[in-house]
Enzyme design. Structure first.
Site, PDB file in Angstrom:
ATOM      1  N   THR A 156      15.114 119.193  20.060  1.00 19.70           N
ATOM      2  CA  THR A 156      13.906 118.361  20.061  1.00 19.70           C
ATOM      3  C   THR A 156      13.784 117.658  18.706  1.00 19.70           C
ATOM      4  O   THR A 156      14.247 118.185  17.694  1.00 19.70           O
ATOM      5  CB  THR A 156      12.677 119.270  20.295  1.00 19.70           C
ATOM      6  OG1 THR A 156      12.808 119.865  21.596  1.00 19.70           O
ATOM      7  CG2 THR A 156      11.371 118.481  20.238  1.00 19.70           C
ATOM      8  N   LYS A 196      13.344 124.957  10.622  1.00 21.43           N
ATOM      9  CA  LYS A 196      13.064 124.042  11.728  1.00 21.43           C
ATOM     10  C   LYS A 196      11.635 124.269  12.199  1.00 21.43           C
ATOM     11  O   LYS A 196      10.940 125.146  11.704  1.00 21.43           O
ATOM     12  CB  LYS A 196      14.028 124.339  12.888  1.00 21.43           C
ATOM     13  CG  LYS A 196      15.466 123.914  12.628  1.00 21.43           C
ATOM     14  CD  LYS A 196      16.432 124.374  13.722  1.00 21.43           C
ATOM     15  CE  LYS A 196      15.982 123.980  15.084  1.00 21.43           C
ATOM     16  NZ  LYS A 196      15.706 122.549  15.216  1.00 21.43           N
ATOM     17  N   GLU A 227      14.486 126.403  20.902  1.00 19.89           N
ATOM     18  CA  GLU A 227      15.666 125.928  20.172  1.00 19.89           C
ATOM     19  C   GLU A 227      16.478 127.105  19.658  1.00 19.89           C
ATOM     20  O   GLU A 227      17.707 127.084  19.674  1.00 19.89           O
ATOM     21  CB  GLU A 227      15.256 125.026  19.016  1.00 19.89           C
ATOM     22  CG  GLU A 227      14.736 123.664  19.460  1.00 19.89           C
ATOM     23  CD  GLU A 227      14.157 122.858  18.319  1.00 19.89           C
ATOM     24  OE1 GLU A 227      13.725 123.458  17.308  1.00 19.89           O
ATOM     25  OE2 GLU A 227      14.157 121.620  18.418  1.00 19.89           O
TER      26      GLU A 227
HETATM   27  O1  DER Z   1      11.023 120.812  15.546  1.00 19.77           O
HETATM   28  C1  DER Z   1      12.219 120.911  15.342  1.00 19.77           C
HETATM   29  O2  DER Z   1      12.808 122.005  15.193  1.00 19.77           O
HETATM   30  C2  DER Z   1      13.012 119.638  15.159  1.00 19.77           C
HETATM   31  O3  DER Z   1      14.373 119.916  15.359  1.00 19.77           O
HETATM   32  C3  DER Z   1      12.775 119.125  13.744  1.00 19.77           C
HETATM   33  O4  DER Z   1      13.037 120.195  12.862  1.00 19.77           O
HETATM   34  C4  DER Z   1      13.650 117.955  13.386  1.00 19.77           C
HETATM   35  O5  DER Z   1      13.035 116.831  13.925  1.00 19.77           O
HETATM   36  P1  DER Z   1      13.417 115.373  13.362  1.00 19.77           P
HETATM   37  O6  DER Z   1      14.869 115.170  13.757  1.00 19.77           O
HETATM   38  O7  DER Z   1      12.476 114.457  14.091  1.00 19.77           O
HETATM   39  O8  DER Z   1      13.204 115.386  11.878  1.00 19.77           O
END
Ligand code: DER
Length: 225
Positions: free
Chosen positions: A28, A96, A105
């Site tokens: 995500t 994250k 995740e």
């Molecule tokens: O929420 C999450 O773990 C996402 O992976 C985040 O850490 C990274 O999101 P971005 O690519 O929009 O910075």
């Protein structure tokens, strides 16, 4: 913008690593969406894959790009997970959870034989010091806050922006963002947080370093660490 170009470079490069006929994890966040965009193009060229989404948003975006979806239950072992991160240290430990998707995740990262983390260069750091998101059972929110303080954290319940009151994760839980400042031993901090009753999972990912590759985008350039 340079940031968007860096994310696109990293995401597109990760998408090239996906092998035909495999099941992958779909992380995500804004950087992974570039990987999905490129995977959609590759599917148009004949690539045959299925993805396990880690959030409602990832599932929705995958459908928009024509990526067939499957579940972790149908595929408890997957070839590759592609995901983003908020901070990456030299030992490939991650923070994250900015998008509050880190619990699913982490499950998908565990199921994956290899994990590709896609980031822009600004997320590389000498030592992890970002706020640590913690998914908590609403019933135990006060207890978890107390225990995070015992561990030296400054906990704050994550409030909605277009919703009054706390955000609710895709799993129906709350998120507490805990500021520990610099984190000298992320491996033990992840373990200590996980041991608090009522914690579903934190955004510290310190147990996957052996199977992580990080694609660092910087403008049109990238490097793999
Ligand atoms: O929420 C999450 O773990 C996402 O992976 C985040 O850490 C990274 O999101 P971005 O690519 O929009 O910075």
């Amino acid at each position: 913008s340079l940031l968007a170009e860096s994310k696109r470079t990293a995401g597109y490069r990760a998408a090239e690593m996906v092998e035909d006929g495999t099941v992958i994890g779909l992380g995500t966040g804004s950087t992974v969406f570039f990987a999905m965009e490129r995977l959609g193009e590759r599917i148009g060229d004949g690539l045959s894959i299925a993805g396990v989404p880690t959030s409602y948003q990832a599932a929705q975006r995958a459908r928009e790009y024509g990526i067939p979806l499957t579940t972790l239950d149908e595929h408890p072992e997957i070839a590759l997970a592609i995901d983003g991160a908020d901070q990456v240290d030299p030992g490939l430990c991650l923070i994250k959870g900015r998008g509050a998707a880190h619990l699913r995740e982490k499950c998908v990262a565990d199921a994956a034989d290899a994990v590709i983390i896609v980031i822009d260069a600004a997320k590389m750091t000498g030592r992890l010091d970002a706020v640590v998101p913690v998914e908590v059972l609403p019933f135990a929110c006060g207890l978890v806050s107390r225990r995070l303080k015992d561990l030296g954290g400054l906990p704050a319940l994550r409030e909605g922006v277009k919703k009054d009151g706390p955000i609710i994760t895709d799993n129906g839980n709350f998120v507490i963002d805990s500021d520990f400042g610099e984190i000298p031993d992320p491996v033990s901090l992840e373990r200590q947080i996980a041991g608090i009753p009522g914690v579903l999972g934190s955004g510290l990912f310190t147990t996957f370093s052996g199977k992580i590759r990080v694609v660092v985008g910087e403008g049109r350039e990238f490097r793999i660490v």
